[in-house]
Scaffold this motif. Structure first.
Motif, PDB file in Angstrom:
ATOM      1  N   LEU A   1       0.833  -1.199   0.000  1.00 14.60           N
ATOM      2  CA  LEU A   1       0.000   0.000   0.000  1.00 14.60           C
ATOM      3  C   LEU A   1       0.868   1.250   0.000  1.00 14.60           C
ATOM      4  O   LEU A   1       0.607   2.194  -0.751  1.00 14.60           O
ATOM      5  CB  LEU A   1      -0.930  -0.009   1.219  1.00 14.60           C
ATOM      6  CG  LEU A   1      -1.772   1.249   1.458  1.00 14.60           C
ATOM      7  CD1 LEU A   1      -2.771   1.455   0.326  1.00 14.60           C
ATOM      8  CD2 LEU A   1      -2.492   1.132   2.795  1.00 14.60           C
ATOM      9  N   SER A   2       1.899   1.247   0.808  1.00 14.72           N
ATOM     10  CA  SER A   2       2.802   2.403   0.868  1.00 14.72           C
ATOM     11  C   SER A   2       3.491   2.639  -0.471  1.00 14.72           C
ATOM     12  O   SER A   2       3.571   3.784  -0.941  1.00 14.72           O
ATOM     13  CB  SER A   2       3.851   2.200   1.970  1.00 14.72           C
ATOM     14  OG  SER A   2       3.221   2.108   3.227  1.00 14.72           O
ATOM     15  N   LEU A   3       3.964   1.577  -1.076  1.00 14.19           N
ATOM     16  CA  LEU A   3       4.603   1.718  -2.394  1.00 14.19           C
ATOM     17  C   LEU A   3       3.607   2.228  -3.443  1.00 14.19           C
ATOM     18  O   LEU A   3       3.941   3.104  -4.256  1.00 14.19           O
ATOM     19  CB  LEU A   3       5.198   0.378  -2.843  1.00 14.19           C
ATOM     20  CG  LEU A   3       6.437  -0.082  -2.100  1.00 14.19           C
ATOM     21  CD1 LEU A   3       6.832  -1.494  -2.546  1.00 14.19           C
ATOM     22  CD2 LEU A   3       7.591   0.882  -2.316  1.00 14.19           C
ATOM     23  N   ALA A   4       2.408   1.689  -3.414  1.00 13.73           N
ATOM     24  CA  ALA A   4       1.390   2.137  -4.374  1.00 13.73           C
ATOM     25  C   ALA A   4       1.072   3.614  -4.172  1.00 13.73           C
ATOM     26  O   ALA A   4       0.909   4.365  -5.155  1.00 13.73           O
ATOM     27  CB  ALA A   4       0.125   1.289  -4.232  1.00 13.73           C
ATOM     28  N   LEU A   5       1.000   4.056  -2.928  1.00  9.42           N
ATOM     29  CA  LEU A   5       0.712   5.467  -2.670  1.00  9.42           C
ATOM     30  C   LEU A   5       1.870   6.367  -3.071  1.00  9.42           C
ATOM     31  O   LEU A   5       1.652   7.477  -3.572  1.00  9.42           O
ATOM     32  CB  LEU A   5       0.348   5.680  -1.206  1.00  9.42           C
ATOM     33  CG  LEU A   5      -1.072   5.291  -0.832  1.00  9.42           C
ATOM     34  CD1 LEU A   5      -1.293   5.422   0.668  1.00  9.42           C
ATOM     35  CD2 LEU A   5      -2.092   6.133  -1.585  1.00  9.42           C
ATOM     36  N   ILE A   6       3.095   5.914  -2.880  1.00  6.30           N
ATOM     37  CA  ILE A   6       4.254   6.701  -3.317  1.00  6.30           C
ATOM     38  C   ILE A   6       4.178   6.934  -4.820  1.00  6.30           C
ATOM     39  O   ILE A   6       4.341   8.060  -5.307  1.00  6.30           O
ATOM     40  CB  ILE A   6       5.575   6.004  -2.931  1.00  6.30           C
ATOM     41  CG1 ILE A   6       5.782   6.081  -1.427  1.00  6.30           C
ATOM     42  CG2 ILE A   6       6.756   6.606  -3.685  1.00  6.30           C
ATOM     43  CD1 ILE A   6       6.910   5.197  -0.906  1.00  6.30           C
ATOM     44  N   VAL A   7       3.910   5.868  -5.562  1.00  6.76           N
ATOM     45  CA  VAL A   7       3.808   5.982  -7.022  1.00  6.76           C
ATOM     46  C   VAL A   7       2.612   6.841  -7.417  1.00  6.76           C
ATOM     47  O   VAL A   7       2.729   7.736  -8.274  1.00  6.76           O
ATOM     48  CB  VAL A   7       3.726   4.579  -7.678  1.00  6.76           C
ATOM     49  CG1 VAL A   7       3.406   4.674  -9.156  1.00  6.76           C
ATOM     50  CG2 VAL A   7       5.030   3.822  -7.448  1.00  6.76           C
ATOM     51  N   ALA A   8       1.471   6.591  -6.800  1.00  7.96           N
ATOM     52  CA  ALA A   8       0.264   7.358  -7.145  1.00  7.96           C
ATOM     53  C   ALA A   8       0.438   8.836  -6.809  1.00  7.96           C
ATOM     54  O   ALA A   8      -0.005   9.701  -7.573  1.00  7.96           O
ATOM     55  CB  ALA A   8      -0.952   6.786  -6.416  1.00  7.96           C
ATOM     56  N   ARG A   9       1.060   9.125  -5.687  1.00 13.68           N
ATOM     57  CA  ARG A   9       1.255  10.524  -5.298  1.00 13.68           C
ATOM     58  C   ARG A   9       2.219  11.234  -6.241  1.00 13.68           C
ATOM     59  O   ARG A   9       2.081  12.423  -6.483  1.00 13.68           O
ATOM     60  CB  ARG A   9       1.743  10.602  -3.847  1.00 13.68           C
ATOM     61  CG  ARG A   9       0.641  10.249  -2.862  1.00 13.68           C
ATOM     62  CD  ARG A   9       1.125  10.102  -1.443  1.00 13.68           C
ATOM     63  NE  ARG A   9      -0.020   9.867  -0.559  1.00 13.68           N
ATOM     64  CZ  ARG A   9       0.083   9.514   0.696  1.00 13.68           C
ATOM     65  NH1 ARG A   9       1.264   9.356   1.265  1.00 13.68           N
ATOM     66  NH2 ARG A   9      -1.011   9.324   1.425  1.00 13.68           N
ATOM     67  N   ARG A  10       3.154  10.503  -6.782  1.00 14.92           N
ATOM     68  CA  ARG A  10       4.117  11.090  -7.716  1.00 14.92           C
ATOM     69  C   ARG A  10       3.550  11.191  -9.125  1.00 14.92           C
ATOM     70  O   ARG A  10       3.681  12.221  -9.780  1.00 14.92           O
ATOM     71  CB  ARG A  10       5.396  10.250  -7.716  1.00 14.92           C
ATOM     72  CG  ARG A  10       6.502  10.847  -8.586  1.00 14.92           C
ATOM     73  CD  ARG A  10       7.646   9.894  -8.782  1.00 14.92           C
ATOM     74  NE  ARG A  10       7.165   8.777  -9.603  1.00 14.92           N
ATOM     75  CZ  ARG A  10       7.614   7.535  -9.528  1.00 14.92           C
ATOM     76  NH1 ARG A  10       8.563   7.241  -8.672  1.00 14.92           N
ATOM     77  NH2 ARG A  10       7.145   6.588 -10.299  1.00 14.92           N
ATOM     78  N   ASP A  11       2.893  10.114  -9.584  1.00 12.90           N
ATOM     79  CA  ASP A  11       2.514  10.029 -10.992  1.00 12.90           C
ATOM     80  C   ASP A  11       1.056  10.346 -11.291  1.00 12.90           C
ATOM     81  O   ASP A  11       0.739  10.801 -12.385  1.00 12.90           O
ATOM     82  CB  ASP A  11       2.823   8.621 -11.526  1.00 12.90           C
ATOM     83  CG  ASP A  11       4.307   8.296 -11.474  1.00 12.90           C
ATOM     84  OD1 ASP A  11       5.122   9.234 -11.423  1.00 12.90           O
ATOM     85  OD2 ASP A  11       4.644   7.102 -11.470  1.00 12.90           O
TER      86      ASP A  11
END
Length: 170
Positions: A112-122
């Motif tokens: 979830l944390s990795l997905a949010l990092i990517v979503a927040r960036r991209d």
């Protein structure tokens, strides 16, 4: 199949899903959800015939989980609602499934944390309109709705719990 027992056993899945949805949309897990899990455990344990000593072990695991959760909250690692939800889930899962619960929660929390990092960036820069909770979720350096990972961990570990194995054996 005992429908009353089955209905009581559905309390855990129903309430952890409600907690995950609440955390996703408000970044809060209301106390009434964790409290309802605690209250709902005892009739479920009684209905499936869980021995009193096993109920006591479940309580002990929940107390330990709450103490660890309070420490993590004090260190600002997790939120207070997360700590209470983890403890309430450990009450249901007991010694037979709590380690599995924590393991699944950690795995899905990381994903979830990795997905949010990517979503927040991209993704976040391209979101126009939509519900406010989506913008809150995608804020750079925003909180992580860990209730989602706790929910998934609880659902994955629940089949290994003494509650369900006792129910299945009965």
């Amino acid at each position: 199949m005992d429908l009353v027992s089955l209905a009581l056993l559905s309390v855990l899945p129903g309430l952890v899903i409600a907690a995950a949805l609440s955390d996703l949309t408000t970044m809060r897990i209301p106390n009434w959800l964790s409290g309802s899990l605690i209250v709902g455990f005892f009739p479920a344990a009684l209905a499936v015939g869980l021995p009193l000593d096993v109920v006591g072990l479940h309580g002990g695991v929940a107390v330990i989980a709450l103490l660890v959760g309070m420490g993590l909250f004090a260190l600002r690692v997790i939120g207070g609602g997360d700590a209470k939800l983890i403890a309430a889930a450990c009450l249901w899962l007991g010694p037979s499934a709590s380690f599995e619960f924590i393991l699944w929660t950690a795995v899905f929390g990381g994903l979830l944390s990795l997905a949010l990092i990517v979503a927040r960036r991209d993704v976040a820069p391209h979101i126009v309109g939509g519900p406010g909770w989506v913008h809150t979720l995608l804020e750079t350096k925003g909180d992580i709705p860990y209730g989602i990972a706790i929910c998934i961990g609880a659902l994955m570990a629940f089949p290994s719990s003494a509650l369900l194995t006792t129910f299945a054996a009965g």
